[in-house]
Every structure is written in structure tokens, then in C-alpha cells.
Design a protein around this motif. Sequence first.
Motif, PDB file in Angstrom:
ATOM      1  N   ILE A  64      36.719  48.882  -6.020  1.00 31.70           N
ATOM      2  CA  ILE A  64      38.170  49.014  -6.167  1.00 31.70           C
ATOM      3  C   ILE A  64      38.614  48.448  -7.515  1.00 31.70           C
ATOM      4  CG2 ILE A  64      40.383  48.129  -5.315  1.00 31.70           C
ATOM      5  CD1 ILE A  64      39.144  48.342  -2.473  1.00 31.70           C
ATOM      6  N   ASN A  67      37.438  50.818 -10.304  1.00 31.45           N
ATOM      7  CA  ASN A  67      38.252  52.034 -10.332  1.00 31.45           C
ATOM      8  C   ASN A  67      39.648  51.767 -10.888  1.00 31.45           C
ATOM      9  OD1 ASN A  67      36.171  53.546  -9.260  1.00 31.45           O
ATOM     10  ND2 ASN A  67      36.932  53.418  -7.163  1.00 31.45           N
ATOM     11  N   THR A  68      40.232  50.652 -10.494  1.00 32.35           N
ATOM     12  CA  THR A  68      41.560  50.289 -10.987  1.00 32.35           C
ATOM     13  C   THR A  68      41.536  50.072 -12.495  1.00 32.35           C
ATOM     14  OG1 THR A  68      42.073  49.259  -8.868  1.00 32.35           O
ATOM     15  CG2 THR A  68      43.471  48.656 -10.727  1.00 32.35           C
ATOM     16  N   ALA A  72      43.470  52.294 -15.285  1.00 33.41           N
ATOM     17  CA  ALA A  72      44.393  51.643 -16.220  1.00 33.41           C
ATOM     18  C   ALA A  72      43.989  51.945 -17.662  1.00 33.41           C
ATOM     19  CB  ALA A  72      44.415  50.136 -15.974  1.00 33.41           C
ATOM     20  N   ALA A 103      49.669  53.092  -8.627  1.00 31.59           N
ATOM     21  CA  ALA A 103      48.883  51.867  -8.505  1.00 31.59           C
ATOM     22  C   ALA A 103      49.251  51.115  -7.235  1.00 31.59           C
ATOM     23  CB  ALA A 103      49.096  50.988  -9.732  1.00 31.59           C
ATOM     24  N   MET A 106      47.830  52.967  -4.248  1.00 24.89           N
ATOM     25  CA  MET A 106      46.391  52.764  -4.205  1.00 24.89           C
ATOM     26  C   MET A 106      46.063  51.351  -3.722  1.00 24.89           C
ATOM     27  SD  MET A 106      43.575  52.966  -7.248  1.00 24.89           S
ATOM     28  CE  MET A 106      43.618  54.717  -7.498  1.00 24.89           C
ATOM     29  N   ALA A 107      46.815  50.367  -4.193  1.00 21.04           N
ATOM     30  CA  ALA A 107      46.579  48.981  -3.775  1.00 21.04           C
ATOM     31  C   ALA A 107      46.812  48.816  -2.276  1.00 21.04           C
ATOM     32  CB  ALA A 107      47.484  48.033  -4.557  1.00 21.04           C
ATOM     33  N   ASN A 110      43.924  50.445  -0.466  1.00 23.56           N
ATOM     34  CA  ASN A 110      42.727  49.619  -0.618  1.00 23.56           C
ATOM     35  C   ASN A 110      42.788  48.384   0.273  1.00 23.56           C
ATOM     36  OD1 ASN A 110      41.578  51.372  -2.459  1.00 23.56           O
ATOM     37  ND2 ASN A 110      42.379  50.298  -4.225  1.00 23.56           N
TER      38      ASN A 110
END
Length: 148
Positions: A64, A67-68, A72, A103, A106-107, A110
Motif C-alpha cells: 500500500i 503504491n501510494t 504520488a 487518495a 484509496m486510504a 486500504n
Amino acid sequence: MSDEKTNSNLLGLDVGKLLGSFRLPSVDVGQLIETNRRNMDALIAAQRSVTDGYTSLARRQVEIFQNTMDMAQAAIKAKREAKKSGEDSGAEGPSSTEIAKMALNMAVQNMKDLAEAASKANGEALSLINERMKATLTELKGMREKKE
């Protein structure tokens, strides 16, 4: 402690004599040892399950994070390239607000995935221990009924 003390000598008391003075019901020691061995095997399996679960959880957290960071970096690179080429930053690619929303979504997803993985690891271990506890009680009850 003195080297003269034996395993049955505890704080100056002879444990063998002390226990010998109590009337204990006859117990199948072999079966009791086997029950305890199974208990230890169940604890080891539960610990292995938790360890495997949390190892997988840690790997997922690294994925994670990677990927983040990749996303970014790609967004930043796209913005820089758009600026260099003189293009309107709003016309090329998602806006900063859209990137922030993506974001955040996605957070949240996750976090749900990680919480589910942790719950699964804990649940499997707890299930193993519960099953073993039930079996132990059944075995102990069986030992008691044999002696009566």
C-alpha cells in the motif's frame, strides 16, 4: 542456591513428601500428558496462524505504501510536465482536489482491507484455541468418568 538441592526440594521443603501427604484421585498421567501435548500443539498452531496473518498484513502495508508513493510521484511528474510544456494544469490530468479525493478513497479502502486481514488472523487463532479448549474439557471429563 546450593548444588545440593534436588528438583524435589523447594524452599527447604521436600515437594515429593508434601504432595504425598495429599490424597489425590487416581489420574491417568499418560492421558493427562497427551492432553497437555495437544494443548501445546494448538497454541503453537494458533501462534503460527497469528504470525502468518500479521506477516501478510505487514507485506500488504508495504504494498500500500509503495503504491501510494508511486501514484504520488506519477501525479507530481504529470503536473511538472504539464507546467513545463505550458499546458493549463486544469486541462491535463486530474486536479489537486480530485487527486486528494482519490487518495482519501484509496486510504479508506486500504484501512478496511488491513482491518479485515487483522481480524481474520485473530479469528483463526481464536478458533484454534477455542476448539482445543472444548476438546480438553471433553478429554478431562472422559478421564473423570473412567475413574468413577
